[in-house]
Design an enzyme around this catalytic site. Sequence first.
Site, PDB file in Angstrom:
ATOM      1  N   VAL A 135       4.399  -3.833  27.185  1.00  0.00           N
ATOM      2  CA  VAL A 135       4.185  -4.006  25.736  1.00  0.00           C
ATOM      3  C   VAL A 135       5.521  -4.078  25.004  1.00  0.00           C
ATOM      4  CG1 VAL A 135       1.938  -2.842  25.803  1.00  0.00           C
ATOM      5  CG2 VAL A 135       3.996  -1.470  25.415  1.00  0.00           C
ATOM      6  N   HIS A 184      -1.910  -5.889  27.862  1.00  0.00           N
ATOM      7  CA  HIS A 184      -2.035  -4.583  27.199  1.00  0.00           C
ATOM      8  C   HIS A 184      -1.455  -4.567  25.800  1.00  0.00           C
ATOM      9  CE1 HIS A 184      -2.302  -2.631  31.469  1.00  0.00           C
ATOM     10  NE2 HIS A 184      -3.411  -3.248  31.117  1.00  0.00           N
ATOM     11  N   CYS A 243      -4.271  -2.077  11.117  1.00  0.00           N
ATOM     12  CA  CYS A 243      -5.117  -0.997  10.603  1.00  0.00           C
ATOM     13  C   CYS A 243      -6.354  -0.861  11.482  1.00  0.00           C
ATOM     14  CB  CYS A 243      -5.563  -1.318   9.153  1.00  0.00           C
ATOM     15  SG  CYS A 243      -6.832  -0.185   8.580  1.00  0.00           S
ATOM     16  N   GLY A 248       7.218  -4.991  39.938  1.00  0.00           N
ATOM     17  CA  GLY A 248       7.457  -3.749  39.194  1.00  0.00           C
ATOM     18  C   GLY A 248       6.210  -3.078  38.686  1.00  0.00           C
ATOM     19  N   SER A 251       2.939  -0.334  39.842  1.00  0.00           N
ATOM     20  CA  SER A 251       2.367   0.573  40.843  1.00  0.00           C
ATOM     21  C   SER A 251       0.958   0.127  41.225  1.00  0.00           C
ATOM     22  CB  SER A 251       2.317   1.999  40.274  1.00  0.00           C
ATOM     23  OG  SER A 251       1.538   1.991  39.071  1.00  0.00           O
TER      24      SER A 251
HETATM   25  C1  BV8 Z   1     -10.607  -0.994  30.712  1.00  0.00           C
HETATM   26  C2  BV8 Z   1      -0.632   0.226  27.049  1.00  0.00           C
HETATM   27  C3  BV8 Z   1     -12.777  -1.829  30.387  1.00  0.00           C
HETATM   28  C4  BV8 Z   1      -0.460   1.431  26.202  1.00  0.00           C
HETATM   29  C5  BV8 Z   1      -1.619   0.901  29.164  1.00  0.00           C
HETATM   30  C6  BV8 Z   1     -10.978   4.843  37.848  1.00  0.00           C
HETATM   31  C7  BV8 Z   1     -10.675   3.827  38.747  1.00  0.00           C
HETATM   32  C8  BV8 Z   1     -10.253   2.585  38.310  1.00  0.00           C
HETATM   33  C9  BV8 Z   1     -10.134   2.331  36.940  1.00  0.00           C
HETATM   34  C10 BV8 Z   1     -10.408   3.342  36.069  1.00  0.00           C
HETATM   35  C11 BV8 Z   1     -10.829   4.585  36.497  1.00  0.00           C
HETATM   36  N1  BV8 Z   1     -11.022   5.361  35.403  1.00  0.00           N
HETATM   37  C12 BV8 Z   1     -10.732   4.623  34.287  1.00  0.00           C
HETATM   38  C13 BV8 Z   1     -10.388   3.405  34.680  1.00  0.00           C
HETATM   39  C14 BV8 Z   1     -10.011   2.285  33.836  1.00  0.00           C
HETATM   40  C15 BV8 Z   1      -8.573   2.459  33.353  1.00  0.00           C
HETATM   41  C16 BV8 Z   1      -7.633   2.662  34.513  1.00  0.00           C
HETATM   42  O1  BV8 Z   1      -7.310   1.707  35.221  1.00  0.00           O
HETATM   43  N2  BV8 Z   1      -7.195   3.901  34.718  1.00  0.00           N
HETATM   44  C17 BV8 Z   1      -6.302   4.163  35.842  1.00  0.00           C
HETATM   45  C18 BV8 Z   1      -5.095   4.978  35.362  1.00  0.00           C
HETATM   46  C19 BV8 Z   1      -7.093   4.910  36.914  1.00  0.00           C
HETATM   47  N3  BV8 Z   1      -8.269   1.210  32.697  1.00  0.00           N
HETATM   48  C20 BV8 Z   1      -8.535   1.065  31.390  1.00  0.00           C
HETATM   49  O2  BV8 Z   1      -8.954   1.934  30.655  1.00  0.00           O
HETATM   50  C21 BV8 Z   1      -8.290  -0.350  30.852  1.00  0.00           C
HETATM   51  N4  BV8 Z   1      -9.453  -0.780  30.102  1.00  0.00           N
HETATM   52  O3  BV8 Z   1     -10.822  -0.707  31.864  1.00  0.00           O
HETATM   53  O4  BV8 Z   1     -11.508  -1.575  29.849  1.00  0.00           O
HETATM   54  C22 BV8 Z   1     -13.613  -0.715  29.895  1.00  0.00           C
HETATM   55  C23 BV8 Z   1     -13.605  -0.424  28.556  1.00  0.00           C
HETATM   56  C24 BV8 Z   1     -14.423   0.591  28.101  1.00  0.00           C
HETATM   57  C25 BV8 Z   1     -15.185   1.308  29.006  1.00  0.00           C
HETATM   58  C26 BV8 Z   1     -15.143   1.021  30.373  1.00  0.00           C
HETATM   59  C27 BV8 Z   1     -14.359   0.006  30.812  1.00  0.00           C
HETATM   60  C28 BV8 Z   1      -7.121  -0.343  29.891  1.00  0.00           C
HETATM   61  C29 BV8 Z   1      -5.865  -0.022  30.652  1.00  0.00           C
HETATM   62  C30 BV8 Z   1      -4.654  -0.224  29.748  1.00  0.00           C
HETATM   63  C31 BV8 Z   1      -4.041   1.093  29.428  1.00  0.00           C
HETATM   64  N5  BV8 Z   1      -2.806   0.855  28.659  1.00  0.00           N
HETATM   65  N6  BV8 Z   1      -0.533   0.650  28.445  1.00  0.00           N
HETATM   66  C32 BV8 Z   1       0.933   1.959  26.282  1.00  0.00           C
HETATM   67  O5  BV8 Z   1       1.815   1.310  26.925  1.00  0.00           O
HETATM   68  O6  BV8 Z   1       1.166   3.022  25.685  1.00  0.00           O
HETATM   69  S1  BV8 Z   1      -1.448   1.209  30.826  1.00  0.00           S
HETATM   70  C33 BV8 Z   1       0.175   1.444  31.272  1.00  0.00           C
HETATM   71  O7  BV8 Z   1       0.136   1.437  32.716  1.00  0.00           O
HETATM   72  C34 BV8 Z   1       1.140   0.342  30.913  1.00  0.00           C
HETATM   73  O8  BV8 Z   1       0.576  -0.816  30.344  1.00  0.00           O
HETATM   74  C35 BV8 Z   1       1.721  -0.009  32.277  1.00  0.00           C
HETATM   75  O9  BV8 Z   1       2.229  -1.264  32.311  1.00  0.00           O
HETATM   76  C36 BV8 Z   1       0.515   0.144  33.099  1.00  0.00           C
HETATM   77  C37 BV8 Z   1       0.637   0.061  34.571  1.00  0.00           C
HETATM   78  O10 BV8 Z   1       1.717   0.856  34.962  1.00  0.00           O
HETATM   79  P1  BV8 Z   1       2.950   0.082  35.644  1.00  0.00           P
HETATM   80  O11 BV8 Z   1       3.378  -1.018  34.738  1.00  0.00           O
HETATM   81  O12 BV8 Z   1       2.561  -0.298  37.015  1.00  0.00           O
HETATM   82  O13 BV8 Z   1       4.060   1.185  35.597  1.00  0.00           O
HETATM   83  P2  BV8 Z   1       4.255   2.424  36.607  1.00  0.00           P
HETATM   84  O14 BV8 Z   1       5.261   3.337  36.013  1.00  0.00           O
HETATM   85  O15 BV8 Z   1       2.920   2.936  37.030  1.00  0.00           O
HETATM   86  O16 BV8 Z   1       4.906   1.745  37.906  1.00  0.00           O
HETATM   87  C38 BV8 Z   1       6.229   1.232  37.819  1.00  0.00           C
HETATM   88  C39 BV8 Z   1       6.463   0.512  39.136  1.00  0.00           C
HETATM   89  O17 BV8 Z   1       7.734  -0.112  39.075  1.00  0.00           O
HETATM   90  C40 BV8 Z   1       6.503   1.456  40.333  1.00  0.00           C
HETATM   91  O18 BV8 Z   1       5.769   0.860  41.387  1.00  0.00           O
HETATM   92  C41 BV8 Z   1       7.987   1.533  40.689  1.00  0.00           C
HETATM   93  O19 BV8 Z   1       8.198   1.681  42.080  1.00  0.00           O
HETATM   94  C42 BV8 Z   1       8.471   0.178  40.234  1.00  0.00           C
HETATM   95  N7  BV8 Z   1       9.882   0.093  39.852  1.00  0.00           N
HETATM   96  C43 BV8 Z   1      10.638   1.045  39.231  1.00  0.00           C
HETATM   97  N8  BV8 Z   1      11.867   0.537  39.000  1.00  0.00           N
HETATM   98  C44 BV8 Z   1      11.864  -0.751  39.457  1.00  0.00           C
HETATM   99  C45 BV8 Z   1      10.593  -1.035  39.995  1.00  0.00           C
HETATM  100  N9  BV8 Z   1      10.274  -2.227  40.535  1.00  0.00           N
HETATM  101  C46 BV8 Z   1      11.227  -3.185  40.538  1.00  0.00           C
HETATM  102  N10 BV8 Z   1      12.473  -2.999  40.032  1.00  0.00           N
HETATM  103  C47 BV8 Z   1      12.817  -1.797  39.491  1.00  0.00           C
HETATM  104  N11 BV8 Z   1      14.068  -1.620  39.004  1.00  0.00           N
END
Ligand code: BV8
Length: 243
Positions: free
Chosen positions: A101, A117, A125, A182, A184
């Site tokens: 974002v 996202h 609002c 990049g 997870s």
């Molecule tokens: C939805 C915006 C339908 C806000 C974000 C159980 C199982 C499965 C799914 C679910 C579940 N329970 C609930 C759910 C659904 C839920 C979900 O998936 N939860 C997960 C946590 C289990 N999803 C939702 O709610 C989505 N909506 O499903 O709607 C719905 C609606 C209503 C009712 C039912 C269903 C909405 C999800 C969006 C949430 N918003 N962000 C904000 O930013 O504040 S999510 C947030 O996580 C960010 O957007 C981020 O981008 C995203 C994913 O994380 P990553 O980008 O992968 O970042 P992370 O730190 O995890 O990993 C970094 C990676 O980079 C690592 O692998 C690391 O090794 C690597 N790295 C580090 N440095 C480097 C690198 N790689 C390369 N180079 C480097 N230098």
Amino acid sequence: MFSARLIERLTHANSVAVLTGAGMSAESGIATFRDPGGLWATMRPEELASMDAFLANPELVQGWYRHRREIVEEAQPNPGHLALARLEAMLDEFTVITQNVDNLHHEAGSQNIIELHGNLTRNYCASCRRPADDAELSIGHCPICSGLIRPDVVWFGEMLPEGAFEAGLQAAVSADVFLSIGTSAVVYPAAGLPLAAAEAGVYCAEFNVQHSAIADRMDEVVLGPSGGTLPKLVEMVATGRGW
Ligand code: BV8
């Protein structure tokens, strides 16, 4: 670092899709979510990135997003963002599908971007949905209807922007090459995109500093910071394409 197969496929590709996550922006100085010291490491997503948290404590959530926006406004695209913009210019079809974002793909010059996202640099609002600026996020309330001002990002439990996932899915399954960079790959439905591409027989490569949850479904994993690996990849593809 990367296989001759990947270079070959990218050199002759018509269509490429990439999914990017917070790791893409790590080298721009923006904390990731789940790495040690990442944003969620000190707090759980539900505490801040959900409508419940927002309604329970709007000032806390508004302040957190304002803080993140200040960080993002200082951040610059890194060589990885710039490499993707360069690659896009060489290809007939190129889609950046981002979970981020932070607006950095736009600032790097990428054109065809799907923001799954939302985007931290926009607010609106929560009641009348009128677009709002950061000053209003600071004040907290809409001057028109007194509703709460919120960031234009997708919180947990919220639907993704209309059509965004569908457009990303179409790009992923019809690409010649899919790169997952990049991320997870634990947040759905975004994490379903690399899996759908793999299912569709698209050549998939993961660029990460460690194996993600979907690494074993990828055709190859390129380990290293994407700010270093992507420019090297694109340089080799540019040579192969006579750019
Ligand atoms: C939805 C915006 C339908 C806000 C974000 C159980 C199982 C499965 C799914 C679910 C579940 N329970 C609930 C759910 C659904 C839920 C979900 O998936 N939860 C997960 C946590 C289990 N999803 C939702 O709610 C989505 N909506 O499903 O709607 C719905 C609606 C209503 C009712 C039912 C269903 C909405 C999800 C969006 C949430 N918003 N962000 C904000 O930013 O504040 S999510 C947030 O996580 C960010 O957007 C981020 O981008 C995203 C994913 O994380 P990553 O980008 O992968 O970042 P992370 O730190 O995890 O990993 C970094 C990676 O980079 C690592 O692998 C690391 O090794 C690597 N790295 C580090 N440095 C480097 C690198 N790689 C390369 N180079 C480097 N230098």
